[in-house]
Motif scaffolding. Structure first.
Motif, PDB file in Angstrom:
ATOM      1  N   LEU A   1       0.852  -0.923   0.005  1.00 47.08           N
ATOM      2  CA  LEU A   1      -0.368   0.053   0.015  1.00 47.08           C
ATOM      3  C   LEU A   1       0.949   0.888  -0.184  1.00 47.08           C
ATOM      4  CD1 LEU A   1      -2.702  -1.142   2.736  1.00 47.08           C
ATOM      5  CD2 LEU A   1      -2.610  -1.364  -0.361  1.00 47.08           C
TER       6      LEU A   1
ATOM      7  N   HIS B   1      -3.181   0.692  -8.372  1.00 51.29           N
ATOM      8  CA  HIS B   1      -4.059   1.156  -9.186  1.00 51.29           C
ATOM      9  C   HIS B   1      -4.595   2.753  -9.055  1.00 51.29           C
ATOM     10  CE1 HIS B   1      -8.090   2.179  -6.662  1.00 51.29           C
ATOM     11  NE2 HIS B   1      -7.514   3.066  -5.716  1.00 51.29           N
TER      12      HIS B   1
ATOM     13  N   ALA C   1      -5.345  -4.535  -9.924  1.00 50.87           N
ATOM     14  CA  ALA C   1      -6.141  -3.239  -9.247  1.00 50.87           C
ATOM     15  C   ALA C   1      -7.266  -3.490 -10.456  1.00 50.87           C
ATOM     16  CB  ALA C   1      -5.558  -2.186  -9.530  1.00 50.87           C
TER      17      ALA C   1
ATOM     18  N   ARG D   1      -9.430  -5.933  -9.566  1.00 52.65           N
ATOM     19  CA  ARG D   1     -10.455  -5.311  -8.831  1.00 52.65           C
ATOM     20  C   ARG D   1     -11.218  -4.063  -8.852  1.00 52.65           C
ATOM     21  NH1 ARG D   1     -10.160  -1.238  -5.228  1.00 52.65           N
ATOM     22  NH2 ARG D   1     -10.670  -1.139  -3.421  1.00 52.65           N
TER      23      ARG D   1
ATOM     24  N   ASN E   1      -4.647   7.009  -1.640  1.00 58.25           N
ATOM     25  CA  ASN E   1      -6.247   6.206  -2.196  1.00 58.25           C
ATOM     26  C   ASN E   1      -5.091   5.014  -1.187  1.00 58.25           C
ATOM     27  OD1 ASN E   1      -3.240   4.209  -2.920  1.00 58.25           O
ATOM     28  ND2 ASN E   1      -3.805   4.960  -5.305  1.00 58.25           N
TER      29      ASN E   1
ATOM     30  N   LEU F   1      -7.207   1.512  -0.337  1.00 61.07           N
ATOM     31  CA  LEU F   1      -7.465  -0.098  -0.904  1.00 61.07           C
ATOM     32  C   LEU F   1      -6.809  -1.033   0.471  1.00 61.07           C
ATOM     33  CD1 LEU F   1      -4.237   0.774  -3.365  1.00 61.07           C
ATOM     34  CD2 LEU F   1      -6.602  -0.046  -3.641  1.00 61.07           C
TER      35      LEU F   1
END
Lengths: 343, 343
Positions: free
Chosen positions: A148, A156, A185, A188, A296, A300
């Motif tokens: 992340l 992402h 991503a 997803r 972001n 996530l």
């Protein structure tokens, strides 16, 4: 404490440096437990001019809060936290809009700050730039949570920039860690077909597990034609460029259909975007750039905590801090996809 | 009939050519009453290699329908119509989505078709590619209606691509006819501040009348800083690039704030987009390209018919067909902003 420094191309050293200290009331000191080496660390590793004085390097980390400044209220000593690769003040116009990498008070790590590949770091704007993780420090989720900080958040951002939406076709150019996590991503976000362009089988196999429906190994015109054949169209609605070389940028435009979108997250190495004729003639939109992972990561986090997705599968090697030089070498030689460092 | 041909750089001739004939049931023959010279006609006028056989040129026209194929139902003999600079079949995936310039059956005029600077033209897909105008052929609205063919529709496409919205700041780079009509389009879409970058006073004066709130004459870094000073920000939300040279593309990126949008409608002359570092670092989106005026002319028509806007003010000279060579010369020498041709 010990930290990683770069002295020039190919010259990575782990050395004693001063311990970090609180400098501002909005700082925190974090004892680093997990760090890693980024594909973008390889650019200076390949090209940086030799200097007498090394520079700190590394920009992705998880750790435990050791000390906080007087203005800090959201994190406290003992909290397990992840830091974004580019920290930001959290209050400016750009931070409010979610574009934390445009914050005038923000910075990537390692320039005038501590680097991420070390035992500890002073974290500015810690109330905003650290995200608390409700897991023990030895959780099995750690590799995924570490992504992340940069690599998954960057994938992402690429997918969002390329306007990936449910049911859309997506092409991902590049099978490095960012490209593979862009596949994850895109999946997803509901993409239907995901074509991964890459030719390292171990990597593209992982890409298939992340959601790629097709893999195209060929490059250049041959690869571009194959993508169109696979999709049965003039190209994809959304293309993600996760490399940054002229050839891959050009390919990204050629495999995108008219009116489509290219999301770029590989720094354009030539300083220009090629194939502007295709961009212009087909009205392709080029979006993306340095990813605002401070913003972001909050979106996530839940899917990672739930175990729905496992972006940490991109790590295929774990080393101690003293082995950092070998970690760079392994990634540069493509022996390792992405190396996790445990200080 | 007579038509304009280009034989090479600087070599424009008006010659006898065969009369157009219906070739397909979806064709119409249009007797041209109004045409004009485009900034993009100046590229071949500056650079085209000399050839023994000339090529037809000109791509913007209004005229009267003279004959229609058996499948034509929406226009009939005697109708006054405007044609888009790029005609399209009106039925494909891209036409349905409003991106008529991506139509696989479409084309700009003058390649394998008649040119717009002539006495008549065969118009493919006439039911879709001609828009009927409910005005007499000598209406005072004609210059403004003619701009729907290309130049105003292109300015509008630039503004839409740059995501101009009510209340937003806009910069327009370039004071040619497209740039000036991009100002008008931005104003029409509700922009609050519109900064026009240009240094031809007669043109920027017209730009102010079209809605520019500020004019910046300087170029390069000096001009870029002045734009930021005028706006009091890091740059505009929306920037329109209406030139196509590296310097103007670079400036467009530098005067756009992080997270902003650049709409390009000047063909990138170098084949690349420069200043990719700014694009990447500031997450600026680059959209735009060849404008789908066959689609957007329908949106723009009512405001022109009502006289709310007068895009035809960009025409500062009217000539007969035989004077076309002099018209090119005048535009190339910047003596004329845009030349209207009456065949």
């Amino acid at each position: 404490m010990k930290a990683t420094l770069i002295y020039g191309a190919g010259d990575i050293r782990v050395e004693e440096v001063p311990d970090p200290k609180l400098e501002n009331p909005t700082d925190a000191i974090v004892r680093i437990t997990h760090s890693c080496i980024c594909g973008s660390d390889l650019w200076p590793y390949k090209n940086r001019e030799a200097t007498e004085q090394g520079g700190r390097i590394g920009h992705e980390f998880i750790g435990v809060v050791e000390e906080t400044g007087s203005d800090i209220s959201r994190v406290k000593q003992g909290d397990v936290v992840v830091a974004p690769f580019f920290y930001a003040d959290g209050t400016c116009e750009y931070c409010q809009a979610g574009l934390t990498t445009a914050c005038p008070n923000g910075s990537a790590w390692g320039a005038e700050t501590d680097g991420g590949q070390g035992e500890a770091a002073r974290v500015p704007f810690a109330d905003h730039s650290l995200m608390k993780l409700d897991v023990p420090v030895e959780s099995e989720l750690m590799p995924s949570l570490l992504t992340l900080s940069d690599v998954f958040g960057t994938g992402h951002h690429a997918a969002v920039s390329a306007r990936v939406e449910p049911g859309k076709d997506v092409v991902v150019v590049g099978d490095g860690a960012v490209g593979l996590l862009a596949v994850l991503a895109a999946k997803r976000l509901g993409a239907e077909r995901i074509v991964l362009m890459g030719h390292h089988k171990a990597r593209t196999d992982l890409g298939r597990e992340f959601g790629a429906t097709d893999v195209v190994e060929e490059r250049g015109e041959e690869g571009e034609q194959k993508v169109r054949d696979v999709l049965g169209t003039d190209g994809a609605h959304s293309t993600i460029e996760a490399v940054g070389y002229d050839q891959s940028l050009s390919t990204a435009l050629n495999v995108t259909k008219p009116g489509g979108f290219v999301g770029i997250v590989g720094v354009p190495q030539s300083g220009t975007i090629p194939n502007a004729g295709r961009k212009f003639g087909a009205n392709i939109t080029i979006a993306g750039g340095i990813a605002p992972t401070q913003a972001n990561m909050h979106e996530l986090l839940p899917d990672v905590m739930d175990g729905k997705i496992e972006p940490g599968r991109v790590f295929d090697r774990t080393i101690g801090l003293d082995e950092t030089p070998e970690g760079y070498q392994a990634m540069n030689d493509r022996e390792a996809l992405k190396v996790l460092v445990r200080p």
